[in-house]
Design a protein around this motif. Structure first.
Motif, mmCIF file in Angstrom:
data_model
loop_
_atom_site.group_PDB
_atom_site.id
_atom_site.type_symbol
_atom_site.label_atom_id
_atom_site.label_comp_id
_atom_site.label_asym_id
_atom_site.label_seq_id
_atom_site.Cartn_x
_atom_site.Cartn_y
_atom_site.Cartn_z
ATOM 1 N N ALA A 47 0.825 -1.212 0.000
ATOM 2 C CA ALA A 47 0.000 0.000 0.000
ATOM 3 C C ALA A 47 0.858 1.260 0.000
ATOM 4 C CB ALA A 47 -0.939 -0.007 1.210
ATOM 5 N N PHE A 48 1.880 1.317 0.855
ATOM 6 C CA PHE A 48 2.667 2.549 0.861
ATOM 7 C C PHE A 48 3.569 2.649 -0.364
ATOM 8 C CE2 PHE A 48 5.807 0.152 3.604
ATOM 9 C CZ PHE A 48 6.945 0.341 2.821
ATOM 10 N N CYS A 49 3.882 1.502 -1.011
ATOM 11 C CA CYS A 49 4.598 1.580 -2.293
ATOM 12 C C CYS A 49 3.714 2.244 -3.351
ATOM 13 C CB CYS A 49 5.011 0.190 -2.752
ATOM 14 S SG CYS A 49 6.389 -0.514 -1.828
ATOM 15 N N VAL A 50 2.435 1.880 -3.370
ATOM 16 C CA VAL A 50 1.503 2.474 -4.326
ATOM 17 C C VAL A 50 1.297 3.957 -4.020
ATOM 18 C CG1 VAL A 50 -0.882 2.440 -5.155
ATOM 19 C CG2 VAL A 50 0.339 0.282 -4.780
ATOM 20 N N VAL A 51 1.122 4.285 -2.734
ATOM 21 C CA VAL A 51 0.888 5.674 -2.343
ATOM 22 C C VAL A 51 2.064 6.564 -2.723
ATOM 23 C CG1 VAL A 51 0.564 7.195 -0.342
ATOM 24 C CG2 VAL A 51 -0.703 5.055 -0.502
ATOM 25 N N SER A 52 3.275 6.029 -2.699
ATOM 26 C CA SER A 52 4.459 6.841 -2.978
ATOM 27 C C SER A 52 4.485 7.378 -4.408
ATOM 28 C CB SER A 52 5.723 6.019 -2.721
ATOM 29 O OG SER A 52 5.829 4.941 -3.635
ATOM 30 N N PHE A 53 3.663 6.817 -5.303
ATOM 31 C CA PHE A 53 3.636 7.276 -6.693
ATOM 32 C C PHE A 53 2.506 8.275 -6.959
ATOM 33 C CE2 PHE A 53 5.903 3.224 -7.062
ATOM 34 C CZ PHE A 53 7.001 3.628 -7.815
ATOM 35 N N TYR A 54 1.956 8.849 -5.909
ATOM 36 C CA TYR A 54 0.907 9.856 -6.078
ATOM 37 C C TYR A 54 1.315 11.134 -5.358
ATOM 38 C CZ TYR A 54 -2.069 6.187 -7.954
ATOM 39 O OH TYR A 54 -2.589 5.182 -8.729
ATOM 40 N N GLY A 55 0.595 12.197 -5.630
ATOM 41 C CA GLY A 55 0.905 13.485 -5.034
ATOM 42 C C GLY A 55 0.121 13.726 -3.757
ATOM 43 N N ARG A 56 0.487 14.787 -3.083
ATOM 44 C CA ARG A 56 -0.166 15.142 -1.834
ATOM 45 C C ARG A 56 -1.548 15.717 -2.099
ATOM 46 N NH1 ARG A 56 2.312 19.373 2.640
ATOM 47 N NH2 ARG A 56 0.609 19.196 4.167
ATOM 48 N N SER A 57 -2.469 15.426 -1.179
ATOM 49 C CA SER A 57 -3.825 15.948 -1.288
ATOM 50 C C SER A 57 -4.202 16.649 0.008
ATOM 51 C CB SER A 57 -4.812 14.809 -1.583
ATOM 52 O OG SER A 57 -6.144 15.282 -1.553
ATOM 53 N N ASP A 58 -4.938 17.755 -0.114
ATOM 54 C CA ASP A 58 -5.385 18.495 1.066
ATOM 55 C C ASP A 58 -6.672 17.922 1.652
ATOM 56 O OD1 ASP A 58 -3.254 20.251 0.861
ATOM 57 O OD2 ASP A 58 -4.352 21.589 -0.500
ATOM 58 N N THR A 59 -7.309 17.033 0.921
ATOM 59 C CA THR A 59 -8.593 16.487 1.386
ATOM 60 C C THR A 59 -8.548 14.983 1.648
ATOM 61 O OG1 THR A 59 -9.301 16.184 -0.919
ATOM 62 C CG2 THR A 59 -9.885 18.266 0.163
ATOM 63 N N GLY A 60 -7.454 14.331 1.328
ATOM 64 C CA GLY A 60 -7.352 12.892 1.532
ATOM 65 C C GLY A 60 -5.909 12.482 1.740
ATOM 66 N N PHE A 61 -5.676 11.185 1.674
ATOM 67 C CA PHE A 61 -4.316 10.694 1.855
ATOM 68 C C PHE A 61 -3.430 11.063 0.668
ATOM 69 C CE2 PHE A 61 -6.551 7.644 4.687
ATOM 70 C CZ PHE A 61 -5.868 7.954 5.851
ATOM 71 N N PHE A 62 -3.994 11.038 -0.535
ATOM 72 C CA PHE A 62 -3.226 11.371 -1.733
ATOM 73 C C PHE A 62 -4.203 11.705 -2.847
ATOM 74 C CE2 PHE A 62 -3.941 6.825 -1.540
ATOM 75 C CZ PHE A 62 -4.416 6.513 -2.800
ATOM 76 N N ASP A 63 -3.663 12.364 -3.876
ATOM 77 C CA ASP A 63 -4.513 12.664 -5.018
ATOM 78 C C ASP A 63 -4.499 11.476 -5.985
ATOM 79 O OD1 ASP A 63 -2.108 12.731 -6.382
ATOM 80 O OD2 ASP A 63 -2.006 14.914 -6.468
ATOM 81 N N GLY A 64 -5.212 11.587 -7.077
ATOM 82 C CA GLY A 64 -5.316 10.472 -8.011
ATOM 83 C C GLY A 64 -4.412 10.588 -9.214
ATOM 84 N N VAL A 65 -3.380 11.428 -9.145
ATOM 85 C CA VAL A 65 -2.495 11.666 -10.282
ATOM 86 C C VAL A 65 -1.184 10.920 -10.071
ATOM 87 C CG1 VAL A 65 -1.333 13.393 -11.675
ATOM 88 C CG2 VAL A 65 -3.544 13.925 -10.611
ATOM 89 N N PHE A 66 -0.869 10.028 -10.992
ATOM 90 C CA PHE A 66 0.386 9.276 -10.915
ATOM 91 C C PHE A 66 1.556 10.211 -11.187
ATOM 92 C CE2 PHE A 66 3.843 6.782 -12.660
ATOM 93 C CZ PHE A 66 3.906 5.702 -11.784
ATOM 94 N N THR A 67 2.611 10.119 -10.347
ATOM 95 C CA THR A 67 3.764 11.004 -10.505
ATOM 96 C C THR A 67 4.997 10.370 -9.879
ATOM 97 O OG1 THR A 67 4.638 13.208 -9.998
ATOM 98 C CG2 THR A 67 3.218 12.192 -8.354
ATOM 99 N N LEU A 68 6.150 10.806 -10.333
ATOM 100 C CA LEU A 68 7.434 10.372 -9.781
ATOM 101 C C LEU A 68 8.123 11.484 -8.988
ATOM 102 C CD1 LEU A 68 8.906 8.432 -12.846
ATOM 103 C CD2 LEU A 68 7.845 7.447 -10.802
ATOM 104 N N LYS A 69 7.396 12.567 -8.736
ATOM 105 C CA LYS A 69 8.041 13.731 -8.125
ATOM 106 C C LYS A 69 8.523 13.452 -6.708
ATOM 107 C CE LYS A 69 3.777 15.868 -6.353
ATOM 108 N NZ LYS A 69 2.934 17.096 -6.367
#
Length: 302
Positions: A47-69
Motif C-alpha cells: 500500500a505505501f509503495c503504491v501511495v508513494s507514486f501519487y501526489g499530496r492531497s489536502d482532502t485525503g491521503f493522496f490525489d489520483g495523479v500518478f507522478t514520480l516527483k
C-alpha cells in the motif's frame, strides 16, 4: 522370497504415500503465520509503495495523479540525501561499535559454564524488558545540562559552565550502542558455544599458540554470529526514530525522523517514498554485508 520382496517394496513406498498428508499438515500449521504476515506486513508495504507514486492531497491521503516527483525530490534533494547518508553512517558506526564491544563479552560468556552463562545472559537481557523511551530518558538525566555528569563536572571545578552533551551525533551513537549491544552479544555467543573444542585442541596439538588459534579457528568459525548480529543491529539502527529524536533533537535528523515529520504534516506520499528508499537502502546494505562477510549459514570460514 517373493512375499518378502513384496513386503519390502510396500515398506519402501509407505513413506512416499504419507508425504502428501505430511505436507498438507505442514501447510495447515504454517497458514496462520503466513496469513498474519501477509495481512500485517505484505499488504501495508504494498500500500505505501503504491501511495508513494501519487501526489499530496489536502482532502485525503493522496490525489489520483500518478507522478514520480516524490522519488525525484528524495533522490535529488541534498537535504534528503544528506539525511540518508547520515542515517547510513551512524548505523555503520553503531554496528562496528557493537561488534568491537560485543565480541569480547561474547567470548567471555562462551567460556563460562552453562549455569553461569545463563545467569549473565539473563542480566544482559534484563534492560530489554524496559521501554526504549525510559532508557533514553536515562541518558538525558545523565547528559542533560542539569544532568548528573554536568553536576559532577561543575561541583569538581572541571568546568565553569554546563557542557552540551545532548543533541549531537555522538550522543545518538552512544544511545544506539547501549540499546543494541545485547543483540550483538547474544548472536555471537550462540555461535561461539557451538564451535567444537576439538578443533582448538587439534590446532594446539600442531603447535599453534592461543592467539593463532583464535585468529585461525575461533574468529572465522564465529563469522555466522558476527554477520547475524551485524545485520540485526544495522537494520534496527537504520530504522530508529525515538533515539535520534530524543538524543539528537533537531540537529540530528535521521531518515526515520523525516518520515515522521512528513506523516505529521499529512504528506503521506512523500513519507511513503522516504520509507521505500529506506527499506531498499537497508536491504541493499545488508545484502552487501552478507556477501562480503559470508552468509550466516556458512560463516566467514568457507
Amino acid at each position: 522370497m517373493s512375499r518378502t520382496s513384496s513386503l519390502a517394496g510396500t515398506a519402501e513406498r509407505a513413506p512416499a504415500a504419507r508425504r502428501p498428508f505430511r505436507w498438507k499438515r505442514a501447510e495447515a500449521l504454517l497458514a496462520p503465520a503466513f496469513l498474519y504476515y501477509f495481512v500485517l506486513l505484505v499488504l501495508p508495504s504494498a500500500a505505501f509503495c503504491v501511495v508513494s507514486f501519487y501526489g499530496r492531497s489536502d482532502t485525503g491521503f493522496f490525489d489520483g495523479v500518478f507522478t514520480l516527483k516524490n522519488y525525484v525530490s528524495v533522490l535529488t534533494d541534498g537535504f534528503y540525501l544528506g539525511s540518508l547518508w547520515l542515517t547510513f553512517r551512524i548505523s555503520v558506526e553503531t554496528t562496528l561499535a557493537c561488534l568491537l564491544l560485543g565480541y569480547p563479552a561474547a567470548y567471555y560468556l562462551a567460556k563460562l559454564s552453562p549455569a553461569a552463562r545463563k545467569k549473565l545472559i539473563i542480566l544482559l537481557l534484563f534492560p530489554l524488558l524496559l521501554s526504549t523511551v525510559i532508557r533514553v530518558y536515562g541518558w538525558i538525566a545523565l547528559l542533560g545540562r542539569r544532568g548528573i555528569v554536568n553536576q559532577v563536572l561543575l561541583s569538581s571545578g572541571a568546568t565553569d559552565y554546563p557542557i552540551a552533551f545532548l543533541y549531537t551525533e555522538g550522543t545518538v551513537l552512544l544511545g544506539l550502542v547501549s540499546i543494541l549491544l545485547p543483540y550483538m552479544i547474544i548472536n555471537i555467543t550462540n555461535t561461539l558455544i557451538t564451535i567444537d573444542p576439538a578443533l582448538r585442541e587439534a590446532a594446539a596439538a600442531h603447535g599453534a599458540g592461543p592467539f593463532k588459534i583464535f585468529l585461525k579457528v575461533t574468529l572465522p568459525l564465529s563469522g555466522a554470529g558476527m554477520v547475524s548480529g551485524a545485520v540485526m543491529v544495522f537494520t534496527i539502527a537504520m530504522s530508529t526514530y525515538i533515539i535520534s529524536f530524543l538524543l539528537g533533537g533537531p540537529k540530528v535528523k535521521l531518515l526515520g525522523n523525516l518520515i515522521f515529520d512528513s506523516t505529521s504534516s499529512f504528506n503521506w506520499p512523500l513519507a511513503a517514498a522516504l520509507s521505500v528508499v529506506l527499506v531498499v537502502a537497508t536491504a541493499a546494505a545488508c545484502g552487501a554485508m552478507v556477501r562480503l562477510l559470508g552468509s550466516p549459514a556458512n560463516g566467514m570460514a568457507r
